[in-house]
Design a protein around this motif. Structure first.
Motif, PDB file in Angstrom:
ATOM      1  N   ASP A   1       0.836  -1.202   0.000  1.00  0.00           N
ATOM      2  CA  ASP A   1       0.000   0.000   0.000  1.00  0.00           C
ATOM      3  C   ASP A   1       0.868   1.248   0.000  1.00  0.00           C
ATOM      4  N   PRO A   2       1.074   1.886  -1.160  1.00  0.00           N
ATOM      5  CA  PRO A   2       1.897   3.106  -1.221  1.00  0.00           C
ATOM      6  C   PRO A   2       1.400   4.217  -0.311  1.00  0.00           C
ATOM      7  N   LEU A   3       0.080   4.268  -0.082  1.00  0.00           N
ATOM      8  CA  LEU A   3      -0.466   5.346   0.747  1.00  0.00           C
ATOM      9  C   LEU A   3      -0.132   5.174   2.223  1.00  0.00           C
ATOM     10  N   LEU A   4       0.345   3.996   2.621  1.00  0.00           N
ATOM     11  CA  LEU A   4       0.827   3.826   3.983  1.00  0.00           C
ATOM     12  C   LEU A   4       1.964   4.804   4.251  1.00  0.00           C
ATOM     13  N   HIS A   5       2.682   5.165   3.206  1.00  0.00           N
ATOM     14  CA  HIS A   5       3.805   6.100   3.298  1.00  0.00           C
ATOM     15  C   HIS A   5       3.428   7.474   2.741  1.00  0.00           C
ATOM     16  N   GLY A   6       2.462   7.477   1.811  1.00  0.00           N
ATOM     17  CA  GLY A   6       2.035   8.729   1.205  1.00  0.00           C
ATOM     18  C   GLY A   6       1.207   9.594   2.135  1.00  0.00           C
ATOM     19  N   LYS A   7       0.290   8.993   2.881  1.00  0.00           N
ATOM     20  CA  LYS A   7      -0.566   9.774   3.771  1.00  0.00           C
ATOM     21  C   LYS A   7       0.223  10.508   4.852  1.00  0.00           C
ATOM     22  N   PRO A   8       1.142   9.845   5.569  1.00  0.00           N
ATOM     23  CA  PRO A   8       1.919  10.590   6.561  1.00  0.00           C
ATOM     24  C   PRO A   8       2.861  11.617   5.929  1.00  0.00           C
ATOM     25  N   SER A   9       3.233  11.408   4.678  1.00  0.00           N
ATOM     26  CA  SER A   9       4.048  12.409   3.982  1.00  0.00           C
ATOM     27  C   SER A   9       3.249  13.685   3.758  1.00  0.00           C
ATOM     28  N   VAL A  10       1.999  13.524   3.338  1.00  0.00           N
ATOM     29  CA  VAL A  10       1.127  14.684   3.158  1.00  0.00           C
ATOM     30  C   VAL A  10       0.915  15.396   4.492  1.00  0.00           C
ATOM     31  N   ALA A  11       0.666  14.608   5.543  1.00  0.00           N
ATOM     32  CA  ALA A  11       0.467  15.193   6.871  1.00  0.00           C
ATOM     33  C   ALA A  11       1.725  15.884   7.374  1.00  0.00           C
ATOM     34  N   GLY A  12       2.880  15.414   6.900  1.00  0.00           N
ATOM     35  CA  GLY A  12       4.151  15.988   7.333  1.00  0.00           C
ATOM     36  C   GLY A  12       4.658  17.127   6.489  1.00  0.00           C
TER      37      GLY A  12
ATOM     38  N   ASP B   1      13.101  16.173  -6.201  1.00  0.00           N
ATOM     39  CA  ASP B   1      12.484  15.313  -7.217  1.00  0.00           C
ATOM     40  C   ASP B   1      11.604  14.249  -6.563  1.00  0.00           C
ATOM     41  N   ASP B   2      12.073  13.698  -5.446  1.00  0.00           N
ATOM     42  CA  ASP B   2      11.295  12.671  -4.752  1.00  0.00           C
ATOM     43  C   ASP B   2       9.994  13.251  -4.198  1.00  0.00           C
ATOM     44  N   ILE B   3      10.070  14.488  -3.711  1.00  0.00           N
ATOM     45  CA  ILE B   3       8.863  15.159  -3.218  1.00  0.00           C
ATOM     46  C   ILE B   3       7.879  15.362  -4.356  1.00  0.00           C
ATOM     47  N   ALA B   4       8.359  15.800  -5.507  1.00  0.00           N
ATOM     48  CA  ALA B   4       7.489  16.001  -6.667  1.00  0.00           C
ATOM     49  C   ALA B   4       6.852  14.683  -7.103  1.00  0.00           C
ATOM     50  N   ALA B   5       7.651  13.623  -7.101  1.00  0.00           N
ATOM     51  CA  ALA B   5       7.134  12.312  -7.507  1.00  0.00           C
ATOM     52  C   ALA B   5       6.108  11.798  -6.507  1.00  0.00           C
ATOM     53  N   MET B   6       6.349  12.029  -5.220  1.00  0.00           N
ATOM     54  CA  MET B   6       5.395  11.594  -4.206  1.00  0.00           C
ATOM     55  C   MET B   6       4.082  12.368  -4.333  1.00  0.00           C
ATOM     56  N   ARG B   7       4.174  13.654  -4.646  1.00  0.00           N
ATOM     57  CA  ARG B   7       2.963  14.450  -4.858  1.00  0.00           C
ATOM     58  C   ARG B   7       2.132  13.855  -5.986  1.00  0.00           C
ATOM     59  N   ALA B   8       2.791  13.518  -7.104  1.00  0.00           N
ATOM     60  CA  ALA B   8       2.075  12.936  -8.241  1.00  0.00           C
ATOM     61  C   ALA B   8       1.448  11.605  -7.848  1.00  0.00           C
ATOM     62  N   MET B   9       2.161  10.814  -7.063  1.00  0.00           N
ATOM     63  CA  MET B   9       1.649   9.503  -6.665  1.00  0.00           C
ATOM     64  C   MET B   9       0.410   9.620  -5.788  1.00  0.00           C
ATOM     65  N   VAL B  10       0.460  10.484  -4.764  1.00  0.00           N
ATOM     66  CA  VAL B  10      -0.698  10.579  -3.869  1.00  0.00           C
ATOM     67  C   VAL B  10      -1.913  11.133  -4.605  1.00  0.00           C
ATOM     68  N   MET B  11      -1.684  12.034  -5.548  1.00  0.00           N
ATOM     69  CA  MET B  11      -2.812  12.544  -6.327  1.00  0.00           C
ATOM     70  C   MET B  11      -3.406  11.445  -7.205  1.00  0.00           C
ATOM     71  N   SER B  12      -2.555  10.597  -7.772  1.00  0.00           N
ATOM     72  CA  SER B  12      -3.053   9.502  -8.606  1.00  0.00           C
ATOM     73  C   SER B  12      -3.822   8.478  -7.785  1.00  0.00           C
ATOM     74  N   LYS B  13      -3.556   8.469  -6.473  1.00  0.00           N
ATOM     75  CA  LYS B  13      -4.247   7.548  -5.569  1.00  0.00           C
ATOM     76  C   LYS B  13      -5.487   8.182  -4.943  1.00  0.00           C
ATOM     77  N   GLY B  14      -5.845   9.373  -5.398  1.00  0.00           N
ATOM     78  CA  GLY B  14      -7.081   9.986  -4.950  1.00  0.00           C
ATOM     79  C   GLY B  14      -6.948  11.071  -3.897  1.00  0.00           C
ATOM     80  N   MET B  15      -5.737  11.387  -3.462  1.00  0.00           N
ATOM     81  CA  MET B  15      -5.554  12.436  -2.454  1.00  0.00           C
ATOM     82  C   MET B  15      -5.440  13.788  -3.159  1.00  0.00           C
ATOM     83  N   THR B  16      -6.581  14.313  -3.577  1.00  0.00           N
ATOM     84  CA  THR B  16      -6.605  15.525  -4.391  1.00  0.00           C
ATOM     85  C   THR B  16      -7.210  16.724  -3.690  1.00  0.00           C
ATOM     86  N   GLU B  17      -7.509  16.592  -2.398  1.00  0.00           N
ATOM     87  CA  GLU B  17      -8.093  17.701  -1.664  1.00  0.00           C
ATOM     88  C   GLU B  17      -7.004  18.583  -1.058  1.00  0.00           C
ATOM     89  N   GLY B  18      -7.281  19.885  -0.968  1.00  0.00           N
ATOM     90  CA  GLY B  18      -6.361  20.797  -0.316  1.00  0.00           C
ATOM     91  C   GLY B  18      -5.720  21.778  -1.274  1.00  0.00           C
TER      92      GLY B  18
END
Length: 319
Positions: free
Chosen positions: A188-199, A222-239
């Motif tokens: 589950d990539p969002l196991l790491h993506g969700k706390p990244s957004v919160a952080g 670059d990793d931050i940019a890639a993580m942003r794209a990943m969480v958005m592709s997984k539905g985290m598009t609010e904010g």
């Protein structure tokens, strides 16, 4: 002769202390070896951290003349050539609490690292019997991030942490979050993506200092940019962050290909943009913003080709 001015801290007061060394005493030495020489021959009270001495453990990060370096991987001879001087200021890493001299407190950063779950939770298809395998190509996607030795150089240089560290984690934390989230074996990539957004994933100010100073050539930006794209592709598009990113994309592809700063603010923050009216007036007076841009403008030259390139990149990413 060479002079090292070292910023010191005894637990109560900060002060600087100068150490003068003969040229032969620093010739061919790394910064770490020079610090060890000072401790062994001049001042046993000088405190700093080090371990492997071969750029693997990351323990010896310090600043020289305000810039973060790995002490065991930086030669005094090279510093003299770079700065054209034989006098240097050695300081503890910035954006960390100083404990003693060049020793800083890593506990808050380690706590942030724990938050993003740097260990992998494997997909259900893997087992103890069958193993947890990936192809060379799948490993190659994340091998650069595995080079991170958590030396803190990126955190020391980070302008966002300097300005305000209450809503942002260290850049290397996001690198490790991206490494494990992007691992082909991860359940589950969002196991790491969700706390990244919160952080504070969306709070990076794009200064690129993390990329400039990493001794391993890793770009946390670059990793931050890639993580942003990943969480958005997984539905985290609010904010505000995702809205800001989508607005850029709209201008680039759907509109003229030119950044529309008026629409950008409206799309990102909506009616709350009115609270920035004073700034907007200042920008208008300085000719930095044209209110007529709210109605759009002509497409940039080659816009059709740009859109085709972006569409091709999207298609390739899905393969």
């Amino acid at each position: 002769m060479a002079t090292l001015i070292i910023d010191r801290f005894d637990g109560k007061k900060q002060y600087e202390q100068s150490y003068t060394l003969a040229t032969d005493d620093v010739a061919g030495k790394t910064v770490l070896n020079t610090l060890l020489f000072i401790k062994q021959t001049q001042d046993p009270t000088l405190n700093f951290t080090a371990s492997c001495r071969c750029a693997i453990c990351g323990a010896c990060g310090v600043r020289v003349n305000g810039h973060a370096i790995l002490a065991c991987d930086t030669k005094m001879d090279d510093l003299m050539k770079t700065y054209g001087s034989d006098t240097f200021r050695i300081s503890p890493l910035a954006n960390f609490k100083v404990i003693s001299d060049l020793v800083v407190d890593w506990e808050p950063a380690v706590d942030n690292l724990r938050k993003i779950h740097p260990g992998m939770v494997a997909k259900s298809e893997f087992s103890v019997k069958e193993g947890c395998r990936q192809t060379q190509a799948e490993f190659d996607r994340i091998k650069k991030q595995w080079d991170c030795i958590i030396c803190g150089c990126c955190a020391s240089e980070c302008n966002k942490l300097t300005a305000d560290n209450c809503d942002y984690m260290e850049p290397f934390v996001f690198t490790h979050a991206w490494r494990v989230a992007n691992d082909s074996r991860t359940k589950d990539p969002l196991l790491h993506g969700k706390p990244s957004v919160a952080g504070g994933l969306w709070n990076c100010v794009h200064c690129q200092e993390c990329a400039n100073r990493c001794p391993k050539g890793i770009s946390s930006a670059d990793d931050i940019a890639a993580m942003r794209a990943m969480v958005m592709s997984k539905g985290m598009t609010e904010g505000v962050g995702p809205a800001h990113a989508k607005s850029f994309y709209t201008d680039l592809v759907d509109d003229s290909g030119r950044l529309n700063e008026v629409r950008l603010a409206l799309r990102t923050e909506g009616v709350s943009t009115l609270g920035r009216a004073g700034m907007a007036i200042t920008l208008l007076r300085q000719g930095k913003m044209n209110p007529l841009e709210v109605f759009g403008g002509e497409n940039i030259e080659g816009h059709d080709a740009l859109v085709k390139m972006i569409e091709a990149a999207h298609a390739a990413a899905k393969e």
